[in-house]
Design a protein around this motif. Sequence first.
Motif, short mmCIF file in Angstrom:
data_model
loop_
_atom_site.label_atom_id
_atom_site.label_comp_id
_atom_site.label_asym_id
_atom_site.label_seq_id
_atom_site.Cartn_x
_atom_site.Cartn_y
_atom_site.Cartn_z
N ALA A 23 140.18 -38.68 -84.07
CA ALA A 23 138.95 -37.99 -84.48
C ALA A 23 138.25 -38.73 -85.61
O ALA A 23 137.03 -38.63 -85.77
CB ALA A 23 139.28 -36.56 -84.91
N SER A 24 139.00 -39.49 -86.41
CA SER A 24 138.36 -40.28 -87.47
C SER A 24 138.57 -41.77 -87.20
O SER A 24 138.68 -42.57 -88.13
CB SER A 24 138.92 -39.91 -88.85
N ARG A 59 138.81 -44.05 -79.05
CA ARG A 59 137.80 -45.11 -78.89
C ARG A 59 137.77 -46.12 -80.04
O ARG A 59 136.95 -47.02 -80.07
CB ARG A 59 136.42 -44.50 -78.68
N ALA A 63 139.39 -47.43 -88.46
CA ALA A 63 138.22 -47.54 -89.35
C ALA A 63 138.64 -47.76 -90.80
O ALA A 63 137.87 -47.51 -91.72
CB ALA A 63 137.33 -46.31 -89.23
N GLY A 64 139.89 -48.23 -91.00
CA GLY A 64 140.34 -48.57 -92.36
C GLY A 64 140.70 -47.33 -93.17
O GLY A 64 141.18 -46.32 -92.63
N GLN A 65 140.46 -47.41 -94.45
CA GLN A 65 140.77 -46.28 -95.35
C GLN A 65 140.04 -45.01 -94.90
O GLN A 65 138.84 -45.07 -94.59
CB GLN A 65 140.34 -46.64 -96.78
N ASP A 66 140.76 -43.88 -94.85
CA ASP A 66 140.10 -42.59 -94.60
C ASP A 66 139.28 -42.27 -95.84
O ASP A 66 139.83 -41.95 -96.90
CB ASP A 66 141.17 -41.51 -94.35
N LEU A 67 137.97 -42.37 -95.71
CA LEU A 67 137.11 -42.21 -96.89
C LEU A 67 137.04 -40.76 -97.37
O LEU A 67 136.64 -40.50 -98.50
CB LEU A 67 135.71 -42.78 -96.60
N ILE A 90 146.06 -47.96 -105.21
CA ILE A 90 146.02 -47.58 -103.79
C ILE A 90 146.28 -48.80 -102.90
O ILE A 90 147.06 -48.74 -101.95
CB ILE A 90 144.66 -46.92 -103.45
N ALA A 120 139.80 -52.34 -93.74
CA ALA A 120 141.20 -52.75 -93.73
C ALA A 120 141.81 -52.57 -92.34
O ALA A 120 142.82 -53.22 -92.02
CB ALA A 120 141.98 -51.96 -94.76
N ILE A 140 134.38 -55.16 -87.98
CA ILE A 140 133.39 -55.00 -89.06
C ILE A 140 134.11 -55.14 -90.40
O ILE A 140 135.03 -54.37 -90.71
CB ILE A 140 132.71 -53.61 -89.02
N ASP A 151 140.04 -56.46 -98.19
CA ASP A 151 141.43 -56.37 -98.65
C ASP A 151 142.36 -56.40 -97.44
O ASP A 151 141.95 -56.82 -96.36
CB ASP A 151 141.64 -55.14 -99.56
O1 T3D Z 1 139.07 -46.57 -100.95
C1 T3D Z 1 140.14 -47.18 -100.98
O2 T3D Z 1 141.22 -46.56 -100.92
C2 T3D Z 1 140.18 -48.68 -101.06
C3 T3D Z 1 140.61 -49.27 -99.77
C4 T3D Z 1 139.72 -49.72 -98.90
C5 T3D Z 1 140.11 -50.24 -97.58
C6 T3D Z 1 139.02 -50.02 -96.54
O3 T3D Z 1 139.34 -49.94 -95.36
S1 T3D Z 1 137.41 -49.91 -97.08
C7 T3D Z 1 136.51 -49.64 -95.57
C8 T3D Z 1 136.58 -48.21 -95.13
N1 T3D Z 1 135.99 -48.05 -93.81
C9 T3D Z 1 134.68 -48.01 -93.65
O4 T3D Z 1 133.89 -48.12 -94.54
C10 T3D Z 1 134.22 -47.73 -92.22
C11 T3D Z 1 133.51 -46.40 -92.16
N2 T3D Z 1 133.15 -46.09 -90.78
C12 T3D Z 1 132.05 -46.61 -90.21
O5 T3D Z 1 131.33 -47.40 -90.77
C13 T3D Z 1 131.78 -46.16 -88.81
O6 T3D Z 1 132.49 -44.98 -88.56
C14 T3D Z 1 132.18 -47.23 -87.75
C15 T3D Z 1 131.20 -48.40 -87.84
C16 T3D Z 1 133.61 -47.70 -87.94
C17 T3D Z 1 132.07 -46.59 -86.34
O7 T3D Z 1 130.80 -46.03 -86.19
P1 T3D Z 1 130.52 -45.03 -84.97
O8 T3D Z 1 129.06 -44.69 -85.02
O9 T3D Z 1 131.06 -45.62 -83.73
O10 T3D Z 1 131.42 -43.74 -85.27
P2 T3D Z 1 131.14 -42.60 -86.37
O11 T3D Z 1 130.35 -41.50 -85.78
O12 T3D Z 1 130.66 -43.20 -87.65
O13 T3D Z 1 132.65 -42.11 -86.64
C18 T3D Z 1 133.30 -41.18 -85.77
C19 T3D Z 1 134.01 -40.16 -86.65
O14 T3D Z 1 134.99 -40.87 -87.44
C20 T3D Z 1 133.07 -39.51 -87.66
O15 T3D Z 1 133.54 -38.20 -87.88
P3 T3D Z 1 132.75 -36.94 -87.29
O16 T3D Z 1 131.35 -37.02 -87.80
O17 T3D Z 1 132.82 -37.10 -85.80
O18 T3D Z 1 133.52 -35.75 -87.80
C21 T3D Z 1 133.27 -40.32 -88.90
O19 T3D Z 1 132.94 -39.64 -90.09
C22 T3D Z 1 134.76 -40.62 -88.82
N3 T3D Z 1 135.11 -41.81 -89.57
C23 T3D Z 1 134.81 -43.08 -89.27
N4 T3D Z 1 135.30 -43.90 -90.18
C24 T3D Z 1 135.93 -43.15 -91.10
C25 T3D Z 1 135.81 -41.80 -90.72
N5 T3D Z 1 136.33 -40.80 -91.43
C26 T3D Z 1 136.98 -41.14 -92.58
N6 T3D Z 1 137.12 -42.41 -92.99
C27 T3D Z 1 136.63 -43.43 -92.30
N7 T3D Z 1 136.83 -44.71 -92.72
#
Ligand code: T3D
Length: 269
Positions: A23-24, A59, A63-67, A90, A120, A140, A151
């Motif tokens: 879901a995320s 799918r 998506a890395g860290q759960d934001l 972290i 990540a 990405i 990282d």
């Molecule tokens: O903070 C620390 O602890 C430091 C460590 C950092 C390490 C990292 O990994 S930093 C990078 C974190 N990840 C991101 O910034 C990616 C965030 N996500 C996106 O940019 C997009 O979701 C994607 C480009 C990956 C995919 O886009 P799309 O349009 O295909 O899907 P979506 O609609 O954005 O996502 C689907 C669902 O997943 C959505 O939830 P919803 O609305 O259906 O309830 C979305 O909020 C959720 N989701 C996606 N990525 C994350 C997430 N939820 C929590 N954390 C996420 N990273």
Amino acid sequence: MTDLTLLVEDVGAVRVLRLNRPASLNSFNADMVSALLAALEGAAQEASVRALVLTGAGRGFSAGQDLTAAGVSDPDDSGTEPPVPDLQAIIERMWAPLARRIRSLPVPVVAAVNGVAAGAGANLALNCDIVLAARSASFIQAFSKIGLIPDAGGTWLLPRLVGRARALALAMTGEKLSAPEAERLGLIWRCVDDVALMDEAVALATRLAAMPTQALVETRLAMDHALLLDNEAAVQAEARVQGRLGHQHDFVEGVRAFLAKRAPVFKDR
Ligand code: T3D
């Protein structure tokens, strides 16, 4: 064994680990980090496991860290800013150990990137020995969009995989890279048709599982180490590793099997 956040399945000598928070898009919370670390440790300890596949449910790959669990929240009604998370702690608790454990596993590791791999999540995949991706998958380096740097080993991996120019552009822009383009740039080994991904990944891992495990793992270590060495030091390091491998069953078995024109049976691990 089944965990809520991670599915574990054995296919012969191949252990398949499937991130399971679809879901995320399989973003990592603390539970999933613990589950994956424990599963990697389990695979490292079990002699019957000779190769590993890492993939994702749904799918996305990850998506890395759960934001939503990143410890960032809005100011309260009075406008007081809440404390910010300690990202160094972290990273040291989550992403560094995961990347380190993948790169130090005593068996070959195949990533089967089934969908988007961001932040990540992308770099965990790139830490695996061989990366296969579904043709519809994408990569990405999402970090810059939230004010961070790559990282999970990204700063080390990316320039080595694709060169400084491409690494910096991918990391600075955070642009989505399609799997075919990732293959063309040398970021990953190969992309395959979506429906064929898991069959291809398990078939590749099964092939690796039948090979001399120690030699495969020493190849990973020697190549990573050689990047830090000059040519002479690398040649000397090769001699030392071959010296060790030459005392192993698998070397003797490989040569005997070749000379006898039979299939080898490798068993060192
Ligand atoms: O903070 C620390 O602890 C430091 C460590 C950092 C390490 C990292 O990994 S930093 C990078 C974190 N990840 C991101 O910034 C990616 C965030 N996500 C996106 O940019 C997009 O979701 C994607 C480009 C990956 C995919 O886009 P799309 O349009 O295909 O899907 P979506 O609609 O954005 O996502 C689907 C669902 O997943 C959505 O939830 P919803 O609305 O259906 O309830 C979305 O909020 C959720 N989701 C996606 N990525 C994350 C997430 N939820 C929590 N954390 C996420 N990273």
